[in-house]
Motif scaffolding. Structure first.
Motif, mmCIF file in Angstrom:
data_model
loop_
_atom_site.group_PDB
_atom_site.id
_atom_site.type_symbol
_atom_site.label_atom_id
_atom_site.label_comp_id
_atom_site.label_asym_id
_atom_site.label_seq_id
_atom_site.Cartn_x
_atom_site.Cartn_y
_atom_site.Cartn_z
ATOM 1 N N GLU A 38 -14.111 14.257 35.566
ATOM 2 C CA GLU A 38 -14.767 13.508 36.642
ATOM 3 C C GLU A 38 -15.075 14.508 37.745
ATOM 4 O OE1 GLU A 38 -14.085 9.591 39.522
ATOM 5 O OE2 GLU A 38 -12.368 10.516 38.515
ATOM 6 N N TYR A 39 -16.350 14.817 37.949
ATOM 7 C CA TYR A 39 -16.721 15.881 38.874
ATOM 8 C C TYR A 39 -16.700 15.434 40.336
ATOM 9 C CZ TYR A 39 -18.452 18.080 34.596
ATOM 10 O OH TYR A 39 -18.562 18.603 33.338
ATOM 11 N N ASN A 40 -17.209 14.215 40.613
ATOM 12 C CA ASN A 40 -17.408 13.789 42.007
ATOM 13 C C ASN A 40 -18.189 14.838 42.780
ATOM 14 O OD1 ASN A 40 -14.107 12.600 41.723
ATOM 15 N ND2 ASN A 40 -15.888 11.267 41.832
ATOM 16 N N ALA A 41 -19.180 15.424 42.124
ATOM 17 C CA ALA A 41 -19.914 16.565 42.678
ATOM 18 C C ALA A 41 -21.265 16.656 41.971
ATOM 19 C CB ALA A 41 -19.108 17.846 42.455
ATOM 20 N N PRO A 42 -22.191 17.492 42.493
ATOM 21 C CA PRO A 42 -23.503 17.658 41.837
ATOM 22 C C PRO A 42 -23.412 18.509 40.570
ATOM 23 C CG PRO A 42 -23.399 19.004 43.812
ATOM 24 C CD PRO A 42 -22.151 18.164 43.805
ATOM 25 N N ILE A 43 -22.724 17.989 39.601
ATOM 26 C CA ILE A 43 -22.556 18.611 38.283
ATOM 27 C C ILE A 43 -22.670 17.498 37.253
ATOM 28 C CG2 ILE A 43 -21.013 19.908 36.742
ATOM 29 C CD1 ILE A 43 -19.507 20.840 39.276
ATOM 30 N N ILE A 44 -23.373 17.751 36.155
ATOM 31 C CA ILE A 44 -23.455 16.761 35.082
ATOM 32 C C ILE A 44 -23.331 17.458 33.731
ATOM 33 C CG2 ILE A 44 -25.992 16.798 34.897
ATOM 34 C CD1 ILE A 44 -25.733 13.662 34.508
ATOM 35 N N ALA A 45 -22.620 16.837 32.826
ATOM 36 C CA ALA A 45 -22.512 17.322 31.457
ATOM 37 C C ALA A 45 -23.561 16.611 30.615
ATOM 38 C CB ALA A 45 -21.109 17.048 30.912
ATOM 39 N N ILE A 46 -24.260 17.367 29.746
ATOM 40 C CA ILE A 46 -25.355 16.810 28.943
ATOM 41 C C ILE A 46 -25.121 17.140 27.480
ATOM 42 C CG2 ILE A 46 -27.850 16.762 28.569
ATOM 43 C CD1 ILE A 46 -28.216 17.724 31.457
ATOM 44 N N ARG A 47 -25.287 16.124 26.630
ATOM 45 C CA ARG A 47 -25.062 16.303 25.198
ATOM 46 C C ARG A 47 -26.095 15.487 24.419
ATOM 47 N NH1 ARG A 47 -20.195 17.621 22.382
ATOM 48 N NH2 ARG A 47 -20.186 16.929 20.199
ATOM 49 N N ILE A 48 -26.600 16.075 23.355
ATOM 50 C CA ILE A 48 -27.527 15.376 22.476
ATOM 51 C C ILE A 48 -26.750 14.793 21.303
ATOM 52 C CG2 ILE A 48 -29.443 15.712 20.844
ATOM 53 C CD1 ILE A 48 -30.653 17.635 22.886
ATOM 54 N N VAL A 49 -27.063 13.542 20.975
ATOM 55 C CA VAL A 49 -26.400 12.859 19.854
ATOM 56 C C VAL A 49 -27.448 12.452 18.831
ATOM 57 C CG1 VAL A 49 -24.451 12.042 21.231
ATOM 58 C CG2 VAL A 49 -26.509 10.626 21.051
ATOM 59 N N GLU A 50 -26.982 12.235 17.611
ATOM 60 C CA GLU A 50 -27.893 11.924 16.499
ATOM 61 C C GLU A 50 -28.138 10.436 16.312
ATOM 62 O OE1 GLU A 50 -29.497 14.208 14.839
ATOM 63 O OE2 GLU A 50 -28.475 15.912 15.783
ATOM 64 N N SER A 51 -27.293 9.603 16.905
ATOM 65 C CA SER A 51 -27.406 8.168 16.626
ATOM 66 C C SER A 51 -26.668 7.366 17.686
ATOM 67 C CB SER A 51 -26.802 7.855 15.256
ATOM 68 O OG SER A 51 -25.408 8.112 15.265
ATOM 69 N N LEU A 52 -26.934 6.061 17.679
ATOM 70 C CA LEU A 52 -26.178 5.144 18.528
ATOM 71 C C LEU A 52 -24.706 5.163 18.144
ATOM 72 C CD1 LEU A 52 -25.952 2.815 20.613
ATOM 73 C CD2 LEU A 52 -26.605 1.248 18.769
ATOM 74 N N ASP A 53 -24.422 5.205 16.862
ATOM 75 C CA ASP A 53 -23.033 5.264 16.404
ATOM 76 C C ASP A 53 -22.304 6.447 17.019
ATOM 77 O OD1 ASP A 53 -23.098 2.996 14.803
ATOM 78 O OD2 ASP A 53 -23.772 4.098 13.042
ATOM 79 N N GLU A 54 -22.947 7.605 17.024
ATOM 80 C CA GLU A 54 -22.314 8.790 17.590
ATOM 81 C C GLU A 54 -22.117 8.636 19.094
ATOM 82 O OE1 GLU A 54 -23.037 13.616 18.157
ATOM 83 O OE2 GLU A 54 -24.267 12.506 16.714
ATOM 84 N N ALA A 55 -23.092 8.048 19.773
ATOM 85 C CA ALA A 55 -22.966 7.839 21.223
ATOM 86 C C ALA A 55 -21.794 6.930 21.543
ATOM 87 C CB ALA A 55 -24.262 7.263 21.779
#
Length: 427
Positions: free
Chosen positions: A322-339
């Motif tokens: 939990e950053y509570n700051a101007p930082i974001i983690a980004i990840r690509i997923v292959e499917s709704l199931d994976e998300a």
């Protein structure tokens, strides 16, 4: 003798006894009296604004001298907008139906009796929170309307502000003919008082902590009073393959950048591979322009950098931060199931959202994501009692027993069975 000179145990005992006595009066208080108190508190917030602002400015100066972060000071500040929201919250709560005494589900039994359930106050609540002074008003107002007494303990950095707000609440209660001691404040930042309060089972029925991970972890380890709590706000926004790209950019921008410090700000962005090359370039441009650091998996980093923006590799810890700051983690997923699987593994079960035009996918997300608030095509920043129409919230619960999600009036009540008979006896 001043109460402040008492030992921590004696001080909490005195507050606890007064709260228990006041809770009995609050449980039988009329709706009219409770609403009158709330409306008067709203008026007093405006009337006492100069004194409140002076107290808050003194707290902010001390916080800066202490070297506290800008995000922390943002939560501490009582701006005209924050003050107006406090007053509006009181008025909204006054307009809500009074849950106390309502009997539901009354049904006849073959024996002749009728059985139902009546909503009743919890009794005495202890609220421990950190730097947000608006919690003083939100918690007090919800406790008053739900017929409870409450003991408040804010952080040392807001003691002047919280004291000024508490005095307003007590004045509003007294003018409405309700016990002023239905709302009490620990007037010292002595940590020993917290230790006594969280074990005061004779006087306190439920403990509600609202603050950082360190505070919640301490109370979880030490408290003997039952708690309603959430530990972290690791929230996700998932952009589905069938998302409207413009909507996805707008929703994600708001979810991350509208404010960085709240627990309902998105910390991890998941993007379906099929939407990534359309969605990530415009999204990354907004993050870049707003100074948001992007911590990416390999494919999302490549797309971001091909679009002319910079990114860094995400570490395994970033998916659980939990950053509570101007930082974001980004990840690509292959499917709704994976998300869904990723969210259920890494989420703090606070708030998670999907952006999609596919209603089947949306329905699956709503059913399968195990969080206290689950959203479709909306910013995670909406996870808030005020926005949900609760008037205000006393906190967010990620527990599964009693209350879950924003805790408003109903979350501060319990149910007891009531039986209506005509002289029947059991055979």
């Amino acid at each position: 003798m001043s109460e402040i000179t008492l030992s921590p145990g004696d001080y909490i005992t005195r507050l606890g006894r007064a709260a228990r006595e006041a809770s009995r009066d609050m449980a039988k208080a009329s709706t009219a009296a409770k609403n009158a108190a709330l409306c008067r508190i709203a008026e007093l917030l405006a009337e006492e604004e100069p004194a409140l602002r002076a107290a808050n400015e003194a707290d902010i100066r001390a916080a800066r001298e202490e070297g506290l972060s800008d995000a922390f000071i943002d939560r501490l500040a009582v701006t005209p907008k924050v003050l107006a929201a406090m007053a509006d919250g009181c008025r909204q709560i006054a307009e809500l139906p009074d849950p106390i005494g309502i009997v539901s589900g009354l049904s006849p039994r073959p024996s002749g009796i009728s059985v139902g359930r009546m909503r009743v106050p919890l009794g005495v609540i202890a609220m421990i929170f950190e730097s947000r002074p608006n919690v003083t008003i939100d918690a007090a107002a919800l406790a008053v309307k739900s017929g409870n007494a409450i003991i408040l303990r804010g952080g040392h950095e807001a003691l002047r502000t919280n004291t000024a707000l508490w005095e307003i609440v007590q004045k509003g209660l007294a003018e409405a003919g309700l016990p002023a001691k239905a709302v009490q404040l620990l007037e010292s930042s002595d940590r020993a008082l917290v230790g006594e309060l969280i074990r005061a089972r004779d006087y306190v029925d439920v403990l509600i902590p609202r603050g950082g991970k360190k505070l919640i972890a301490r109370l979880t380890a030490e408290a003997t009073v039952p708690m309603i709590k959430h530990l972290e706000g690791i929230c996700h926004t998932y952009v589905d393959r069938d998302a409207d790209i413009d909507m996805a950019v707008s929703v994600t921008d708001n979810a991350k950048t509208q404010r960085y410090s709240p627990c309902n700000a998105t910390e991890t962005l998941l993007v379906h591979r099929a939407a990534a090359r359309q969605f990530l370039p415009p999204m990354a441009r907004i993050f870049h322009d707003k100074g948001v650091e992007m911590r990416c998996d390999s494919l999302s980093r490549r797309i971001v950098e091909e679009s002319g923006m910079s990114a860094v590799d995400a570490s395994p810890e970033d998916w659980d931060t939990e950053y509570n700051a101007p930082i974001i983690a980004i990840r690509i997923v292959e499917s709704l199931d994976e998300a869904v699987a990723f969210i259920n593994r890494h989420s703090s079960h606070h708030t998670d959202a999907i952006v999609t035009d596919n209603w089947t996918a949306a329905q699956r997300f709503l059913r399968e994501v195990d969080s206290s608030s689950v959203m479709v095509n909306a910013s995670t920043r909406f996870a808030d009692g005020y926005e949900y129409g609760l008037g205000a919230e006393i906190g967010i619960s990620t527990d599964k027993l009693h209350a879950r999600g924003p805790v408003g009036l109903e979350g501060l009540t319990s149910l007891k069975y009531v039986v209506l008979g005509h002289g029947e006896g059991r055979h």
